[in-house]
Design a protein around this motif. Sequence first.
Motif, PDB file in Angstrom:
ATOM      1  N   GLY A 193      21.750  -2.735 -10.975  1.00 13.03           N
ATOM      2  CA  GLY A 193      21.455  -4.074 -10.942  1.00 13.03           C
ATOM      3  C   GLY A 193      21.839  -4.943  -9.572  1.00 13.03           C
ATOM      4  O   GLY A 193      21.197  -6.028  -9.369  1.00 13.03           O
ATOM      5  N   ILE A 194      22.726  -4.483  -8.939  1.00  9.29           N
ATOM      6  CA  ILE A 194      23.316  -5.161  -7.592  1.00  9.29           C
ATOM      7  C   ILE A 194      22.462  -4.706  -6.564  1.00  9.29           C
ATOM      8  O   ILE A 194      22.077  -5.514  -5.591  1.00  9.29           O
ATOM      9  CB  ILE A 194      24.782  -4.995  -7.504  1.00  9.29           C
ATOM     10  CG1 ILE A 194      25.241  -5.592  -8.450  1.00  9.29           C
ATOM     11  CG2 ILE A 194      25.081  -5.463  -6.064  1.00  9.29           C
ATOM     12  CD1 ILE A 194      26.918  -5.321  -8.562  1.00  9.29           C
ATOM     13  N   LEU A 195      21.978  -3.186  -6.443  1.00 13.22           N
ATOM     14  CA  LEU A 195      21.429  -2.824  -5.376  1.00 13.22           C
ATOM     15  C   LEU A 195      19.828  -3.009  -5.223  1.00 13.22           C
ATOM     16  O   LEU A 195      19.574  -3.061  -4.290  1.00 13.22           O
ATOM     17  CB  LEU A 195      21.799  -1.239  -5.061  1.00 13.22           C
ATOM     18  CG  LEU A 195      23.245  -0.840  -5.086  1.00 13.22           C
ATOM     19  CD1 LEU A 195      23.279   0.555  -5.313  1.00 13.22           C
ATOM     20  CD2 LEU A 195      23.890  -1.196  -3.631  1.00 13.22           C
ATOM     21  N   THR A 196      19.507  -3.027  -6.415  1.00 18.56           N
ATOM     22  CA  THR A 196      17.932  -3.228  -6.561  1.00 18.56           C
ATOM     23  C   THR A 196      17.252  -4.679  -5.865  1.00 18.56           C
ATOM     24  O   THR A 196      16.613  -4.479  -5.086  1.00 18.56           O
ATOM     25  CB  THR A 196      17.516  -2.971  -7.868  1.00 18.56           C
ATOM     26  OG1 THR A 196      17.785  -1.788  -8.476  1.00 18.56           O
ATOM     27  CG2 THR A 196      15.890  -3.300  -7.963  1.00 18.56           C
ATOM     28  N   PRO A 197      17.800  -5.601  -6.204  1.00 22.97           N
ATOM     29  CA  PRO A 197      17.695  -6.849  -5.615  1.00 22.97           C
ATOM     30  C   PRO A 197      17.652  -6.643  -3.950  1.00 22.97           C
ATOM     31  O   PRO A 197      16.735  -7.336  -3.055  1.00 22.97           O
ATOM     32  CB  PRO A 197      18.294  -8.036  -6.179  1.00 22.97           C
ATOM     33  CG  PRO A 197      18.761  -7.243  -7.306  1.00 22.97           C
ATOM     34  CD  PRO A 197      18.863  -5.701  -7.131  1.00 22.97           C
ATOM     35  N   ILE A 417      23.233 -14.085 -19.474  1.00 23.61           N
ATOM     36  CA  ILE A 417      24.803 -14.149 -19.421  1.00 23.61           C
ATOM     37  C   ILE A 417      25.117 -14.846 -18.323  1.00 23.61           C
ATOM     38  O   ILE A 417      24.986 -14.054 -17.139  1.00 23.61           O
ATOM     39  CB  ILE A 417      25.445 -12.721 -19.687  1.00 23.61           C
ATOM     40  CG1 ILE A 417      24.822 -12.044 -20.914  1.00 23.61           C
ATOM     41  CG2 ILE A 417      26.899 -13.010 -19.509  1.00 23.61           C
ATOM     42  CD1 ILE A 417      25.366 -10.726 -20.967  1.00 23.61           C
ATOM     43  N   PRO A 418      25.732 -15.996 -18.303  1.00 27.02           N
ATOM     44  CA  PRO A 418      25.770 -16.888 -16.834  1.00 27.02           C
ATOM     45  C   PRO A 418      26.766 -16.229 -16.191  1.00 27.02           C
ATOM     46  O   PRO A 418      26.437 -16.210 -14.777  1.00 27.02           O
ATOM     47  CB  PRO A 418      26.414 -18.131 -17.562  1.00 27.02           C
ATOM     48  CG  PRO A 418      25.602 -18.375 -18.911  1.00 27.02           C
ATOM     49  CD  PRO A 418      25.690 -16.837 -19.578  1.00 27.02           C
ATOM     50  N   ILE A 423      28.024 -13.234 -10.639  1.00 24.03           N
ATOM     51  CA  ILE A 423      28.861 -12.125 -10.247  1.00 24.03           C
ATOM     52  C   ILE A 423      27.731 -11.146  -9.433  1.00 24.03           C
ATOM     53  O   ILE A 423      27.917 -10.817  -8.407  1.00 24.03           O
ATOM     54  CB  ILE A 423      29.410 -11.482 -11.336  1.00 24.03           C
ATOM     55  CG1 ILE A 423      30.624 -12.264 -11.594  1.00 24.03           C
ATOM     56  CG2 ILE A 423      30.097 -10.021 -10.771  1.00 24.03           C
ATOM     57  CD1 ILE A 423      31.714 -11.853 -12.772  1.00 24.03           C
ATOM     58  N   LEU A 424      26.788 -10.758 -10.368  1.00 21.16           N
ATOM     59  CA  LEU A 424      25.582 -10.007  -9.616  1.00 21.16           C
ATOM     60  C   LEU A 424      25.172 -10.615  -8.321  1.00 21.16           C
ATOM     61  O   LEU A 424      24.971  -9.960  -7.544  1.00 21.16           O
ATOM     62  CB  LEU A 424      24.591  -9.841 -10.606  1.00 21.16           C
ATOM     63  CG  LEU A 424      24.968  -8.908 -11.841  1.00 21.16           C
ATOM     64  CD1 LEU A 424      23.507  -8.929 -12.995  1.00 21.16           C
ATOM     65  CD2 LEU A 424      25.498  -7.457 -11.490  1.00 21.16           C
ATOM     66  N   MET A 425      24.863 -11.989  -8.289  1.00 22.57           N
ATOM     67  CA  MET A 425      24.210 -12.508  -7.354  1.00 22.57           C
ATOM     68  C   MET A 425      25.344 -12.532  -6.005  1.00 22.57           C
ATOM     69  O   MET A 425      24.623 -12.092  -5.001  1.00 22.57           O
ATOM     70  CB  MET A 425      24.199 -13.917  -7.502  1.00 22.57           C
ATOM     71  CG  MET A 425      23.248 -14.785  -6.418  1.00 22.57           C
ATOM     72  SD  MET A 425      23.231 -16.452  -6.815  1.00 22.57           S
ATOM     73  CE  MET A 425      24.718 -16.988  -6.276  1.00 22.57           C
ATOM     74  N   ILE A 429      24.325 -10.200  -2.621  1.00 22.34           N
ATOM     75  CA  ILE A 429      24.463 -11.129  -1.288  1.00 22.34           C
ATOM     76  C   ILE A 429      25.402 -10.257  -0.241  1.00 22.34           C
ATOM     77  O   ILE A 429      25.125  -9.987   0.831  1.00 22.34           O
ATOM     78  CB  ILE A 429      24.711 -12.542  -1.417  1.00 22.34           C
ATOM     79  CG1 ILE A 429      23.421 -13.245  -2.220  1.00 22.34           C
ATOM     80  CG2 ILE A 429      24.697 -13.185  -0.141  1.00 22.34           C
ATOM     81  CD1 ILE A 429      23.904 -14.730  -2.642  1.00 22.34           C
ATOM     82  N   THR A 430      26.449  -9.961  -0.857  1.00 16.41           N
ATOM     83  CA  THR A 430      27.422  -9.313  -0.151  1.00 16.41           C
ATOM     84  C   THR A 430      26.894  -7.885   0.409  1.00 16.41           C
ATOM     85  O   THR A 430      27.028  -7.434   1.461  1.00 16.41           O
ATOM     86  CB  THR A 430      28.743  -8.741  -0.776  1.00 16.41           C
ATOM     87  OG1 THR A 430      29.101 -10.351  -1.338  1.00 16.41           O
ATOM     88  CG2 THR A 430      29.740  -8.385  -0.013  1.00 16.41           C
TER      89      THR A 430
END
Length: 793
Positions: A193-197, A417-418, A423-425, A429-430
């Motif tokens: 979920g972090i890598l796909t975007p 879930i805010p 955290i994912l965003m 970006i990192t």
Amino acid sequence: MASRMGTDEEMGQKKSNGWMLDQKLDQPMDEEAMRLKNTSTEKEISTILLLQLAFQSLGVVYGDLGTSPLYVYYNTFPRGIAEPEDVIGVLSLIIYSLTLVPLIKYVFIVSRATDNGQGGTFALYSLLCRHAKIKIIPNYDQSDEKLTTYNYHSYHEKSLAAKTKRWLEKYAYRKTALLVLVLVGSCMVIGDGILTPAISVLSAVDGINVTHPKLSKDMVLMIAVALIIILFSMQHYGTDKVGWLFSPIVFVWFLLIGGIGIYNICKYETSVLKAFSPVYIYRYFKRGGKDSWTSLGGVMLSLTGTEALFADLSLFPVPAIQIAFTVVVFPCLLLAYVGQAAYLVQNSDQVVGAFYHSIPDSIYFPVYVVATLAAIVASQATICATFSLIKQAVALGCFPRVKVIHTSKKFPNQIYIPDINWILMILCITVTTAFKSQYQIGNASGAAVVIVMLVTTFLMILIMLLVWRSHWMLILIFTVLSLVVELTYFSAVILKVNQGGWVPLVIATVFFIIMYVWHYGTVKHYEFEMHNKVPLAWILRLGPSLGLVRVPGVGLVYSELASGVPNIFSHLITNVPAIHSVVIFVCVKYLPVYTVPEGERFLIKRIGTMDFHMFRCVVRYGYSDLRKKDDDFENKLFDSLFMFFRLESLMDGFSDSDEHSLCDQETEGSRDDCLLNGNGNAPEFNVHSNISSGDPIVLVDSPLPKNNTIMSSSQASKHSEVNGLEFTKRCRDAGVVHLMGNTILKATSDSRFYKKITIDYIYAFLRKICREKNVILHIPYESLLNVGQVYYV
């Protein structure tokens, strides 16, 4: 003699009335059961609704899988194409991978393994927990099996399923290993979920270099980061609104890539269609050797989004997802990959940005805009999958409590879930700014995807054994085909750990530590309360006044115990010489089911005789029941208690000489209540309340056992009911206080250093930042009393 006959007639009449009530009130529960079990069937009736949901699923479920053509060929041939026939070999690999994994395995097999529509690794785990006693927190009770949504099977003693069940239950380390496997799979989904975007948006924006080659990489990177921020900022609108916004974009995207694929096949090279023969896979590996094997890491990217497909099953009915994939997604993806291969056979030097180079010049900019928008949408599938997994993990005690917002009244499984979203965003970006290259991010994404698939395969083997009870030959075929494909890809991906593949491992490790430590602390907390609970004999010996001043009001004492008296209660009355006139021990526990119907949520039981005014209330939830509508928790609890009084009065005077004793149905943990309850038995009723209709419905799960002081007079029973109701209502009007344990968990002085670090630092930190239980149950602070204690484990 006449008196005895009259008594018998009276008792017979009361039993008859009770039986009629039981039969009458069972009917709505049967209707409720049918409604819950046939939710998907109801949706199938409406073809229009099904097609609408299939269309909407394109924007939520299939965005990630649909944008893979943007970067698959570049990640497969990062050093260029040596032989044109290599393209045909890779195309053949893609065709058979898409057919075997997303189409056959996930869409038509794994999607059937849902827990009443809930997908993901935790849903599979909950199914297994209901068919075998493998849950590490031992809060199982036999009464839980009576739930409408429990749905479990009994096995023949010598069957393969029974042998597998006994093998899993025999040793604690096997249960722990299964939990670790589930946590690893869930953490890899979060990592994806972090890598796909990052890879989707970066690959789409990078296409601008085709027409503007002088544009700096830093500018492309800034555009990608801005789009990622916009994507995550839109999540609070909810899956329903975002889906309707994104679905048209993804639908147009699939039509475009399918049409461009047909155009390229006709214009450049129709001979690429021979890739449907698996012979070219063999030739590709024979010709390329190790290089061909390592290139499988790029081919693996054609399957990204498949794991999110399963985790997102709770958002849409399975038939809707199957229709969308077979009618739109699968044929368009095949055309897109075949078309790109046809272009690359004649233009092997343009593998970088192959998709954009293959677009006809006349429609380049419209396609670029749609591709960029589709890349943004692509991330929606993995983001939604992450939200679903986190919600299930919280309910099953594997993740710190977080705020869960239900964004749709029509579809309760669509959530936001805010905390997790932001955290994912930040992590996304990192990763984007740190690597700046879709090739390294692609290596990382491929590693996450293949590990999730392997975990799903192992869990599915157990599902087929224990839940479906499939023939061993079918299980063997599924296992061999799945593992041959996935282990082959895993062997290639593992070689690229030093080229970016370490990223999902690091991300997953961090989330795994959080999940495992939280679960470990939860288990230790529960075990401490179990070992230090106060026997009911101690309470009963104190007498109705408990040796204290009984002040007006109702005290709700919360604990994780479904039997015995929690340690915090003895700690409280030892230090404060007063207690409320009515005391209710409330146990809130989550079961391995997707939901507990409102009418089956509260289980009420009296402690001691009537003049003690003490009760036990077990409140049961499923892992999808963390929703906002439980802000009326206190009123529902009291409504159930009042139903208990009426039911107790109705059943008063029944003889249970021909009935089963409650103690025969109790588990060993709750048997303590029966044996120590003065008369050797305890009344227990499952109080069903249909809150939405306004008319209370009660259903007797167990008859009132015989009592040494049975009142045979119906007037006395009515008087007892009125007294109990009125007394409790007066106490409620005087004030309700919620007593919760504000416990601090610490490792004992002789504990090993890693246990001290786990409990004293990591778990303590997680306890500080997570939401309190009173917030989840919407308990107002002005009526909350925390009882502080330190537990040494």
